[in-house]
Design a protein around this motif. Structure first.
Motif, PDB file in Angstrom:
ATOM      1  N   ASP A   5       0.853  -1.197   0.000  1.00 48.29           N
ATOM      2  CA  ASP A   5       0.000   0.000   0.000  1.00 48.29           C
ATOM      3  C   ASP A   5       0.884   1.241   0.000  1.00 48.29           C
ATOM      4  O   ASP A   5       1.852   1.328   0.764  1.00 48.29           O
ATOM      5  N   TYR A  19      -2.926   3.989  -3.259  1.00 50.20           N
ATOM      6  CA  TYR A  19      -2.907   2.933  -4.267  1.00 50.20           C
ATOM      7  C   TYR A  19      -2.211   1.700  -3.702  1.00 50.20           C
ATOM      8  O   TYR A  19      -1.484   1.771  -2.713  1.00 50.20           O
ATOM      9  N   ASP A  38     -10.956   2.255  -9.275  1.00 51.07           N
ATOM     10  CA  ASP A  38     -11.805   1.633  -8.235  1.00 51.07           C
ATOM     11  C   ASP A  38     -11.052   0.489  -7.572  1.00 51.07           C
ATOM     12  O   ASP A  38     -11.615  -0.568  -7.279  1.00 51.07           O
ATOM     13  N   MET A  40      -9.758  -0.227  -4.573  1.00 49.12           N
ATOM     14  CA  MET A  40     -10.192  -0.806  -3.306  1.00 49.12           C
ATOM     15  C   MET A  40     -11.440  -1.653  -3.482  1.00 49.12           C
ATOM     16  O   MET A  40     -11.588  -2.718  -2.863  1.00 49.12           O
ATOM     17  N   ASP A  41     -12.369  -1.209  -4.333  1.00 49.06           N
ATOM     18  CA  ASP A  41     -13.577  -1.992  -4.595  1.00 49.06           C
ATOM     19  C   ASP A  41     -13.231  -3.316  -5.273  1.00 49.06           C
ATOM     20  O   ASP A  41     -13.856  -4.350  -4.994  1.00 49.06           O
ATOM     21  N   HIS A  72      -7.127   4.038  -5.691  1.00 51.19           N
ATOM     22  CA  HIS A  72      -8.332   4.243  -4.890  1.00 51.19           C
ATOM     23  C   HIS A  72      -8.745   5.720  -4.984  1.00 51.19           C
ATOM     24  O   HIS A  72      -8.029   6.595  -4.483  1.00 51.19           O
ATOM     25  N   ARG A  79     -15.049  10.167  -6.138  1.00 52.74           N
ATOM     26  CA  ARG A  79     -15.024   9.263  -7.288  1.00 52.74           C
ATOM     27  C   ARG A  79     -15.822   9.846  -8.439  1.00 52.74           C
ATOM     28  O   ARG A  79     -15.363   9.864  -9.583  1.00 52.74           O
TER      29      ARG A  79
END
Length: 237
Positions: A5, A19, A38, A40-41, A72, A79
């Motif tokens: 991370d 990121y 996206d 993290m999703d 992220h 977003r």
């Protein structure tokens, strides 16, 4: 699986972006780099770590190739502001990716003596839209676009008319996605209709295009199930 991370400060966006880098080896020379919007999703909902591990089980040689960079974007509002053409940060986010983040990250790769042979973008919904727009600004550097239910607009498709790409494009969309309403803008996005229009526009270009419609809605479960197919397309083309 190596999972690191990181935080990148963007002067274009005037904020820090988180990121994550996923690799399966520290001995990568010929890199297949996939930038995932996206991010993290895709970790928490999309099952991307499991999908990568399964890919490597079937193809152990991929261990020394795969580099996944998961970006992220922040909160739901951040977003939307970054990924939608109507957002206040839309242009700045494209410049953040193309002018700040990617050059600096790939300089790190060069310092580790890696050569990039594939460079792709993966995104769902509005993240698919920003992937398309990032690629359209510098079409010559990208080899792959993986678009899952991309929430694109007419203006995004019109922008494509100005570009002559040579991409490998994986595009999937659900037959019931015209009914989806954005929780941020409260508007219907006509995702199925726009994806069909995008498909028609891409079909006129010099691209290798795999397009698929499925009997589904606008859901993470659908993208999670489809992700292994998208990743195999990235690996095999």
């Amino acid at each position: 699986m190596n999972k690191i991370d990181q935080i990148f400060y963007s002067t274009k966006l005037n904020k820090s972006i988180k990121y994550t880098v996923l690799t399966a080896s520290e001995n990568i020379k010929d890199a297949y780099v996939l930038y995932v919007q996206d991010g993290m999703d895709y970790i928490e909902l999309g099952g991307i770590e499991i999908a990568i591990k399964d890919l490597i089980k079937m193809n152990p040689q991929l261990t020394n190739h795969l580099v996944f960079v998961l970006i992220h974007p922040g909160s739901s509002i951040e977003r939307w502001e970054s990924f939608s053409r109507k957002g206040n940060s839309f242009i700045n986010y494209i410049h953040f990716m193309n002018d700040e983040f990617i050059p600096k990250f790939e300089k790190t790769i060069e310092n580790l003596h890696m050569k990039i042979s594939k460079r792709g973008l993966l995104g769902d919904s509005l993240a698919g839209n920003i992937c398309l727009n990032i690629a359209m600004e510098k079409p010559e550097i990208w080899t792959h676009l993986l678009l899952q239910s991309a929430a694109i607009s007419v203006d995004d498709i019109l922008q494509l008319e100005k570009v002559q790409p040579k991409w490998n494009v994986y595009q999937t969309v659900g037959l019931h996605e015209d009914d989806f309403i954005s929780s941020i803008s409260n508007e219907k996005l006509y995702i199925l209709t726009r994806n069909r229009q995008l498909y028609e526009s891409l079909s006129l270009k010099d691209v290798n295009l795999q397009y698929k419609e499925v009997e589904e809605h606008h859901l993470w479960r659908v993208w999670e199930e489809d992700l292994p197919n998208a990743l195999r397309f990235f690996i095999e083309t």
